[in-house]
Design an enzyme around this catalytic site. Structure first.
Site, PDB file in Angstrom:
ATOM      1  N   ASP A   1       0.839  -1.196   0.000  1.00 50.06           N
ATOM      2  CA  ASP A   1       0.000   0.000   0.000  1.00 50.06           C
ATOM      3  C   ASP A   1       0.877   1.250   0.000  1.00 50.06           C
ATOM      4  O   ASP A   1       2.063   1.204   0.367  1.00 50.06           O
ATOM      5  CB  ASP A   1      -0.941   0.010   1.200  1.00 50.06           C
ATOM      6  CG  ASP A   1      -0.202   0.027   2.537  1.00 50.06           C
ATOM      7  OD1 ASP A   1       0.756  -0.750   2.695  1.00 50.06           O
ATOM      8  OD2 ASP A   1      -0.588   0.811   3.429  1.00 50.06           O
TER       9      ASP A   1
ATOM     10  N   GLU B   1       0.181  -0.849   5.967  1.00 53.01           N
ATOM     11  CA  GLU B   1       1.259  -0.279   6.784  1.00 53.01           C
ATOM     12  C   GLU B   1       1.141   1.223   6.923  1.00 53.01           C
ATOM     13  O   GLU B   1       1.394   1.792   7.997  1.00 53.01           O
ATOM     14  CB  GLU B   1       2.613  -0.648   6.176  1.00 53.01           C
ATOM     15  CG  GLU B   1       3.809  -0.345   7.084  1.00 53.01           C
ATOM     16  CD  GLU B   1       4.375   1.063   6.940  1.00 53.01           C
ATOM     17  OE1 GLU B   1       5.207   1.459   7.777  1.00 53.01           O
ATOM     18  OE2 GLU B   1       3.982   1.776   5.992  1.00 53.01           O
TER      19      GLU B   1
END
Length: 351
Positions: free
Chosen positions: A68, A124
């Site tokens: 991500d 994250e």
């Protein structure tokens, strides 16, 4: 080199902002495809997190990354993927899609790696709310964790990362007309001012502890004594003792105004990655690549979680470059192969 660049391009050109679940799902598919082609097997899918467990022997090395990014859909049109004059650009290239490609190529360069796990998560950048438990459970089965977040300045490995805590402080007062009878109210804005000063005073620059009030809101209309207010607090610490000290002080906040109430929620999010958890792995890295340097950084990563559960962790093993979360994000192409070779050598030594 071309295959590595091609794989980085595939990853970067699939935009994956953390909170866009459809985009993250597409990115998981692309990441799985790139990884499977090099590792020779499909990953286990845990939602949009991906895990490859290679070999049948005891787990030894965990390679950790995330797919991500912080960039919203459409950023690629404004900052397209490019390689020019030895510099690679594109949203998420440094943080940390180049690092993912490096993991896959490093492991593929080894002969039948056994005891190696590759874990690629998808949240994250928003604090790993759904992957933290998975990361910690996976880490404790291994002897070492290698994190391919981008390097520190000059290519330095990250041997210390500050731990993070996040708080929301809510101030409860009592509304009243600001012009007719303000004395009948309890002003949450004034209480917030007192508490913000108290919280700011918890910082300890000498210890590297920062305590920063950030987002603030209070009140409803200009002619009403505010009945409620709130502010957020960002805390960064170098060691667990400081994280505990600040946490205890935050929870002990007392109201200053008569009739006010103070409510504190939140707490530690990531434990610090302390030097003691990385020094052995850094020594190994310096033997494999003499001259490489180390750095302490304020930002946290999923490596904080693995160090927090007592597993030796070395971070910053990904691309050399800079500009994470900024339009200037970039990767130095000349460093991709040497750093991938270092990663492969570390895995080989540790297995």
């Amino acid at each position: 080199m071309m295959n590595l660049l091609d794989d980085i391009e595939r990853l970067v050109t699939c935009e994956s902002p953390s909170t866009d679940l459809a985009a993250v799902a597409r990115s998981a598919d692309v990441t799985a495809s790139v990884g499977a082609a090099l590792l020779g097997s499909q990953p286990e899918r845990i939602g949009t997190h991906l895990r490859w467990r290679l070999g049948s022997g005891p787990r030894r090395v965990l390679l950790l990354g995330h797919h991500d990014t912080v960039w919203p859909i459409g950023t690629l049109a404004r900052i397209p993927f490019s390689v020019q004059d030895g510099v690679l650009r594109g949203p998420g290239c440094f943080d940390m899609k180049a690092g993912l490609a490096m993991i896959f190529h490093a492991v593929a360069a080894l002969d039948s790696p056994d005891g190696v796990t590759v874990l690629v998560t998808s949240d994250e950048e928003i604090g790993s709310p759904s992957s933290r438990g998975l990361i910690e459970a996976e880490a404790v089965e291994h002897q070492a964790v290698l994190v391919t977040e981008g390097s520190a300045d000059g290519g330095a490995l990250k041997t210390e990362r500050k731990g993070t805590s996040m708080y929301e402080v809510t101030l409860h007062g009592r509304a009243a007309h600001a012009g007719l009878e303000p004395e009948r109210g309890v002003n949450a804005t004034v209480e917030a001012a007192h508490q913000i000063l108290a919280v700011s005073g918890l910082a300890d620059p000498g210890a590297g502890t920062t305590v920063v009030p950030t987002v603030l809101s209070a009140g409803t209309t200009t002619n009403t004594v505010p009945a409620q207010g709130k502010f957020m607090v960002d805390v960064r610490v170098r060691n667990l003792a400081e994280q505990l000290r600040v946490d205890e002080a935050m929870r002990a906040l007392e109201p200053v105004l008569d009739g006010a109430k103070v409510e504190v929620t939140g707490g530690p999010n990531r434990a610090p990655l302390e030097l003691s958890m990385s020094s052995g792995l850094f020594s190994l890295a310096t033997r494999l690549l003499p001259g490489i340097t180390q750095a302490s950084v304020g930002g946290a990563s999923d490596g904080n979680f693995t160090a927090g559960v007592g597993i030796a962790t070395l971070d910053g093993l990904g691309a050399v470059g800079g500009g994470a979360h900024a339009d200037s994000e970039h990767v130095l192409v000349s460093e991709l192969v040497p750093r991938t070779e270092l990663l492969a050598a570390l895995v080989k030594e540790l297995t």
